[in-house]
Write an enzyme that holds these catalytic residues in place. Sequence first.
Site, PDB file in Angstrom:
ATOM      1  N   ASP A  30      -0.155   5.212   1.123  1.00 32.81           N
ATOM      2  CA  ASP A  30      -0.361   6.177   2.206  1.00 32.81           C
ATOM      3  C   ASP A  30      -0.296   5.519   3.574  1.00 32.81           C
ATOM      4  O   ASP A  30      -1.032   4.563   3.854  1.00 32.81           O
ATOM      5  CB  ASP A  30      -1.722   6.871   2.048  1.00 32.81           C
ATOM      6  CG  ASP A  30      -1.673   8.014   1.061  1.00 32.81           C
ATOM      7  OD1 ASP A  30      -0.645   8.711   1.018  1.00 32.81           O
ATOM      8  OD2 ASP A  30      -2.656   8.214   0.327  1.00 32.81           O
TER       9      ASP A  30
ATOM     10  N   ASP B 138       0.870  -1.162   0.000  1.00 31.65           N
ATOM     11  CA  ASP B 138       0.000   0.000   0.000  1.00 31.65           C
ATOM     12  C   ASP B 138       0.920   1.229   0.000  1.00 31.65           C
ATOM     13  O   ASP B 138       2.138   1.100   0.153  1.00 31.65           O
ATOM     14  CB  ASP B 138      -0.882  -0.035   1.250  1.00 31.65           C
ATOM     15  CG  ASP B 138      -1.702   1.217   1.444  1.00 31.65           C
ATOM     16  OD1 ASP B 138      -2.398   1.621   0.495  1.00 31.65           O
ATOM     17  OD2 ASP B 138      -1.633   1.792   2.546  1.00 31.65           O
TER      18      ASP B 138
ATOM     19  N   THR C   4      -5.324   3.088  -3.441  1.00 31.24           N
ATOM     20  CA  THR C   4      -6.542   3.747  -3.924  1.00 31.24           C
ATOM     21  C   THR C   4      -6.262   5.188  -4.311  1.00 31.24           C
ATOM     22  O   THR C   4      -7.154   5.889  -4.776  1.00 31.24           O
ATOM     23  CB  THR C   4      -7.647   3.712  -2.847  1.00 31.24           C
ATOM     24  OG1 THR C   4      -7.154   4.354  -1.667  1.00 31.24           O
ATOM     25  CG2 THR C   4      -8.045   2.291  -2.523  1.00 31.24           C
TER      26      THR C   4
END
Length: 260
Positions: free
Chosen positions: A21, A19, A130
């Site tokens: 962030d 991922d 995302t």
Amino acid sequence: MGGTDGVAAVGRLQAVIFDVDGTLADTERDGHRPAFNEAFVRHGIDVEWDVEHYGSLLRITGGRRRVAADLTGRGWDPDDAAATALDVHRTKTALFVERVQAGAFVPRPGLTAFVDGLVAAGVRIGVATTGRRDWAVPLVRHLLGDVVEVVVTGDEVERLKPDPEAYLLALQGLGLDASAALAVEDSGVGVRAATGAGLATVVVTNGYTVGQDFTGAALVLPGYDGGPGGGPGDRTAQGGCGPLTAQRAIDVHTAWWRAR
């Protein structure tokens, strides 16, 4: 891709999918949040997200959705909120990219050593986020360099996390089954996305996510540079103190699949 059986599952770890962030760098509190606040000012909107309120909004994936939900909660018409959120988010993204290009963010402690160890061990690197491509890709390149083979962003998916789509696309881009990869996340939402794609998942928490539910994770740590493991869903024998190394990731991956 993504499904497997117990026999194939104990194969060698071939890739780690990160991922972005909160996982690669502490970008939320002192990166995205002030960029959003500056965007609100530029659009003449009397909203300022403090640290605590922004943390509560992180349960909503996607910055544009986050703005729209907050404005709606403040009494805005939902259609007006959605349209304004689009403009605010566009401005915020440009501001955040400026921060990335200025080198405002550094890798979380221990991350660089972990990635260097993975590369030396022949483990490939991917990213599933995302976040928007126009800021996520420059940030990933800044933090990890040119070792990343696949970057899947929010622009490429129809459904954001906790839906597993981003991880499934990353596996497809790497040409791997879920049994050959490991995810590294920082949040409960991310864990649901990664495990939903069938991935063994290591969690490195941060100040915003430390109290979240990580059920299903293979290992939960406070950072790459060491600390006690454990937490909901820790099904491995690799939960002791010490940094997250390439060998530890390999061991966690193997143990998680053997327990399936």
